[in-house]
Structure formats: structure tokens, C-alpha cells
Design a protein around this motif. Structure first.
Motif, PDB file in Angstrom:
ATOM      1  N   ILE A   1       4.472   3.404   9.875  1.00 48.97           N
ATOM      2  CA  ILE A   1       3.589   2.234  10.247  1.00 48.97           C
ATOM      3  C   ILE A   1       2.865   2.190  11.682  1.00 48.97           C
ATOM      4  N   PHE A   2       3.139   3.541  12.360  1.00 52.17           N
ATOM      5  CA  PHE A   2       2.709   3.461  13.686  1.00 52.17           C
ATOM      6  C   PHE A   2       1.920   4.753  13.566  1.00 52.17           C
ATOM      7  N   ALA A   3       0.806   4.725  14.339  1.00 49.67           N
ATOM      8  CA  ALA A   3      -0.011   6.008  14.363  1.00 49.67           C
ATOM      9  C   ALA A   3      -0.661   6.264  15.784  1.00 49.67           C
ATOM     10  N   VAL A   4      -0.757   7.460  16.124  1.00 53.25           N
ATOM     11  CA  VAL A   4      -1.358   7.842  17.255  1.00 53.25           C
ATOM     12  C   VAL A   4      -2.383   9.029  17.102  1.00 53.25           C
ATOM     13  N   GLY A   5      -3.518   8.750  17.529  1.00 51.56           N
ATOM     14  CA  GLY A   5      -4.560   9.871  17.328  1.00 51.56           C
ATOM     15  C   GLY A   5      -5.095  10.024  15.842  1.00 51.56           C
ATOM     16  N   GLY A   6      -4.673   8.778  15.214  1.00 48.02           N
ATOM     17  CA  GLY A   6      -5.397   8.889  13.764  1.00 48.02           C
ATOM     18  C   GLY A   6      -4.243   9.375  12.800  1.00 48.02           C
ATOM     19  N   GLU A   7      -2.867   9.647  13.221  1.00 50.08           N
ATOM     20  CA  GLU A   7      -1.889  10.386  12.494  1.00 50.08           C
ATOM     21  C   GLU A   7      -0.652   9.456  12.632  1.00 50.08           C
TER      22      GLU A   7
ATOM     23  N   ARG B   1       0.759  -1.299   0.158  1.00 53.20           N
ATOM     24  CA  ARG B   1      -0.070   0.075   0.050  1.00 53.20           C
ATOM     25  C   ARG B   1       0.982   1.420   0.044  1.00 53.20           C
ATOM     26  N   THR B   2       0.209   2.224  -0.555  1.00 48.84           N
ATOM     27  CA  THR B   2       1.181   3.635  -0.725  1.00 48.84           C
ATOM     28  C   THR B   2       0.929   4.368   0.645  1.00 48.84           C
ATOM     29  N   LEU B   3       1.848   5.157   0.951  1.00 51.47           N
ATOM     30  CA  LEU B   3       1.540   6.039   2.129  1.00 51.47           C
ATOM     31  C   LEU B   3       0.452   6.613   2.574  1.00 51.47           C
ATOM     32  N   ASP B   4      -0.082   7.326   1.126  1.00 50.99           N
ATOM     33  CA  ASP B   4      -1.336   7.860   1.398  1.00 50.99           C
ATOM     34  C   ASP B   4      -2.561   6.828   1.760  1.00 50.99           C
ATOM     35  N   GLN B   5      -2.400   5.637   1.338  1.00 48.54           N
ATOM     36  CA  GLN B   5      -3.242   4.780   1.687  1.00 48.54           C
ATOM     37  C   GLN B   5      -3.435   4.678   3.096  1.00 48.54           C
ATOM     38  N   LYS B   6      -2.179   4.481   3.617  1.00 49.59           N
ATOM     39  CA  LYS B   6      -1.900   4.061   4.906  1.00 49.59           C
ATOM     40  C   LYS B   6      -2.335   5.240   5.935  1.00 49.59           C
ATOM     41  N   ARG B   7      -2.117   6.579   5.237  1.00 53.27           N
ATOM     42  CA  ARG B   7      -2.843   7.607   6.214  1.00 53.27           C
ATOM     43  C   ARG B   7      -4.386   7.529   6.205  1.00 53.27           C
ATOM     44  N   PHE B   8      -4.730   7.293   5.088  1.00 46.72           N
ATOM     45  CA  PHE B   8      -6.248   7.314   5.161  1.00 46.72           C
ATOM     46  C   PHE B   8      -6.643   6.126   6.127  1.00 46.72           C
ATOM     47  N   LEU B   9      -6.197   5.109   5.918  1.00 42.59           N
ATOM     48  CA  LEU B   9      -6.341   3.738   6.821  1.00 42.59           C
ATOM     49  C   LEU B   9      -6.366   4.102   8.205  1.00 42.59           C
TER      50      LEU B   9
ATOM     51  N   ASN C   1     -13.107   0.177   3.055  1.00 42.22           N
ATOM     52  CA  ASN C   1     -13.086   1.799   2.145  1.00 42.22           C
ATOM     53  C   ASN C   1     -11.677   2.066   1.854  1.00 42.22           C
ATOM     54  N   SER C   2     -10.878   1.727   2.933  1.00 44.58           N
ATOM     55  CA  SER C   2      -9.423   2.039   2.789  1.00 44.58           C
ATOM     56  C   SER C   2      -8.696   1.008   2.047  1.00 44.58           C
TER      57      SER C   2
ATOM     58  N   ASN D   1      -6.465   6.858   9.694  1.00 42.33           N
ATOM     59  CA  ASN D   1      -7.465   8.072  10.123  1.00 42.33           C
ATOM     60  C   ASN D   1      -8.884   7.343  10.380  1.00 42.33           C
ATOM     61  N   SER D   2      -9.127   6.674   9.388  1.00 42.65           N
ATOM     62  CA  SER D   2     -10.568   6.060   9.262  1.00 42.65           C
ATOM     63  C   SER D   2     -10.869   5.056  10.409  1.00 42.65           C
ATOM     64  N   VAL D   3      -9.942   4.274  10.645  1.00 46.82           N
ATOM     65  CA  VAL D   3     -10.097   3.232  11.573  1.00 46.82           C
ATOM     66  C   VAL D   3     -10.085   3.975  13.054  1.00 46.82           C
ATOM     67  N   THR D   4      -9.320   5.047  13.108  1.00 44.75           N
ATOM     68  CA  THR D   4      -9.299   5.782  14.629  1.00 44.75           C
ATOM     69  C   THR D   4     -10.409   6.371  14.816  1.00 44.75           C
ATOM     70  N   ASP D   5     -11.199   6.887  13.655  1.00 42.76           N
ATOM     71  CA  ASP D   5     -12.528   7.645  13.730  1.00 42.76           C
ATOM     72  C   ASP D   5     -13.465   6.474  14.202  1.00 42.76           C
ATOM     73  N   SER D   6     -13.337   5.140  13.593  1.00 45.93           N
ATOM     74  CA  SER D   6     -14.385   4.108  13.931  1.00 45.93           C
ATOM     75  C   SER D   6     -14.273   3.866  15.372  1.00 45.93           C
ATOM     76  N   ILE D   7     -13.081   3.922  16.023  1.00 44.66           N
ATOM     77  CA  ILE D   7     -12.835   3.394  17.325  1.00 44.66           C
ATOM     78  C   ILE D   7     -13.328   4.391  18.142  1.00 44.66           C
ATOM     79  N   VAL D   8     -12.916   5.856  17.995  1.00 48.74           N
ATOM     80  CA  VAL D   8     -13.457   6.588  18.891  1.00 48.74           C
ATOM     81  C   VAL D   8     -15.010   6.652  18.754  1.00 48.74           C
ATOM     82  N   ASN D   9     -15.656   6.620  17.636  1.00 53.37           N
ATOM     83  CA  ASN D   9     -17.141   6.840  17.649  1.00 53.37           C
ATOM     84  C   ASN D   9     -17.574   5.469  18.469  1.00 53.37           C
ATOM     85  N   SER D  10     -17.162   4.137  18.237  1.00 56.69           N
ATOM     86  CA  SER D  10     -17.497   3.055  18.995  1.00 56.69           C
ATOM     87  C   SER D  10     -17.441   2.939  20.215  1.00 56.69           C
TER      88      SER D  10
END
Lengths: 70, 70, 70, 70, 70, 70
Positions: free
Chosen positions: D50-56, A12-20, F30-31, A22-31
Motif C-alpha cells: 500500500i506504499f509506492a515510490v516513483g509510481g511503483e 481493491r485488488t493488488l493490480d487495481q492498486k498498481r494501476f492507481l 479511471n482507476s 502509477n496513474s496518480v504518480t503520472d498526474s503528479i509528475v505532469n502537473s
């Protein structure tokens, strides 16, 4: 906490990883209703010569039916 | 499922890894009665400067008695 | 080393687990040429209310096509 | 046993890692009363992309308040 | 970070676990120079019917030479 | 693949877990553009007497500042 590990095949590209992450963190926070800064995500990118499905290393794959998964 | 992780020190050839994942998959299939395609194996090859036994990194090893294990 | 983790859904008998660890240890010993006593296997038995496939907890499964895998 | 995994962001020197595994092994031996040679430690050095904190991803970090942790 | 996982066979008291996590945290802080509050430790207590050494579940053990390790 | 492990302290309801695995699976799909049925999620619910922050087991916590995280 929470600590999330996502295992996926390499490529995967760095941008795909950024999106991934970010999106998973949102899911975790909302859940779970935790603060984003407490959410840690580790991506484990598996090379194709160390991951096997059905007894065969992915780098040796020939069967197209599994290609999409990997 | 099942998902298998095999941690071993670095240094095996690709053919050894092919034989390993094939043989372990057979064991899993015969023991648990699942379909081979559901069996996933991840090899984690540990470099000798990040794995320690008895408080000593394997790359600093001198004691022959543990050499065979690594 | 090597250290093996086998994740599988809950429900196997003690004898199945005995057969599994014995058979997988043999595969590891024959493939890697290490001494049996250095081979450690950990079984992680996943309860069906903490394991999900396709966004659904296995305890909520209705689709027979995935039943055999679990 | 025991088997210890220490996940930390990349960047420590070999000597830091030597000190780390030696010190943690002592803690384990003194706390649990096992023989040092049975204590295995694996260091998992996480790259910052490959490691993220707070979605970043840590490689994209700008907020100084978290810099010390990583 | 850092995130530490300590796998050990079941049977330690709560006080032993208190001493263990405190002592290991000190080792990590002194070795890596991170703030204690960033150090997370997870204890994985392995039941003897899901952990095997040399192809044998620890609950079936008879050989005293390995008893001390477990 | 992908295989996701989410470690979180014990105490969420079954419905919270249903929402969590469903939402995280959507994020992954989605990601990464993989099929939902290939996404596996394992929840690891940590009891408070085996998880420590800052050298203290969460079950012994008194400091309110970390309560929200746990």
C-alpha cells in the motif's frame, strides 16, 4: 515531496492498486514537474466497520444510493 | 465535508463504535448545520504496541494513573 | 487519547467552533467513557483554493447542488 | 500535545520500536521543554503493498538504489 | 520514508524548530538505521483557536494546570 | 470517498493547482471506477520553515542536490 495519501474503502485488488499509484504518480509528475522518485503514495484502506457516512457505519449500510460511493 | 478522524486505542465493541459515530455525527450536524450524509467519520484504532505516551509504548504500561486514558 | 481531527471548509465563527468542540467532546465522553481532559480536538479549516470536489477547486464552484456541503 | 506520527515501512521489532519512541520523546522534551507525559507518539507501519515510490508499490520493487530507504 | 509529523501549539521560534527537526532526525536515524536524507519532518503548528482540550479551545483556557502542556 | 491529501511545498500557482486536482481526480476515477463528485482532494501546502529533509529545514537549504525535490 510530494507525499500523497489516498483513503478508500477496503476491497481493491493488488493490480487495481498498481494501476492507481502509477496513474496518480503520472498526474503528479505532469502537473508539478517533479521527478517520479520523489513522489510517495500511501493507500489507506478503510475497513467498513470503522468508516461512517451520515452517522452509520458502512458495514451497516442498507441505503443503495450510497453503495456506489463506498 | 466535514471529514472527521477519531484516533483511539483498540478494544471498543462494534456497538460502542456505532453509538460513537452516530452521536458525533449529530454533534457535527447540530453545530455546523450540514446534511448528515456529507459527514464522514474514520475511526483509527491504535494497537498498544504502536502508541506511546511519555516515551513508553502503551503495551508496556505499568503506571495506573494513565491506564484510564488509554 | 482520543485525538480527533475535524476537517471543514473555512468560514465558521469562533462561537460556532466553541459550540462544535464542546458538543463533540461530550459525544466522545458519553460514547467512550473517557475523562474530558484526555479528549483533544483539532479543527482543520480548509481554504477554498486548496480543496476540490469532483476535480474542481471549491473556489471555482458554480454547481449549486454541492454548495450546501461546502 | 505534542502529538507525533511516524510513518515507516513495516518490519521493525518491538524492541526497535521501544527504542524509537523513547529516543524521539527525549528529543521532543529537550527541544520543546514539555513534560514527557504530554508527548504522544503514533507509529504507522506501512505494508509494502500500500506504499509506492516513483509510481511503483514497494512490494514490486526491483531497483536496489531505493531498497535502503524502504 | 520515514515521514514524521509533529503537531504542537503555535509559538516556537525558528531556532527552536531548527533544533527540534535536527534532534528528532538524529533519533530516527539512530533508531531505524536509515539515511538522514530519507527522513522528512513536517511541523504542524496549531493556532489556539482551532485546538481544544477537554471541550474548550486553548485560546479560552483559564485552568493553569493545563497551561504547561500547551 | 475516496479522500486524497497531497502534501507539497508552497509556491504553486492557482492554475497549477486547478490542473493538479483535475488530473488526479481523472486518475482516481479511471482507476477505481467511482463517480467524480465523490472524489475529494485536499492540498496541504507546506511552508519551508516547517518542513525538513535530512534534519534541515527547507528554508535553510544550501545543498543543490535536493533543491529540485522541494
Amino acid at each position: 515531496m510530494p507525499y500523497i495519501t489516498i483513503k478508500l474503502t477496503e476491497g481493491r485488488t493488488l493490480d487495481q492498486k498498481r494501476f492507481l499509484v502509477n496513474s496518480v504518480t503520472d498526474s503528479i509528475v505532469n502537473s508539478l514537474g517533479v521527478t517520479p522518485d520523489f513522489v510517495r503514495i500511501e493507500l489507506v484502506e478503510l475497513k467498513k466497520d470503522i468508516f461512517a457516512v451520515g452517522g452509520e457505519l458502512v458495514c451497516d449500510f442498507g441505503r443503495s444510493d450510497l453503495k456506489e460511493e463506498e
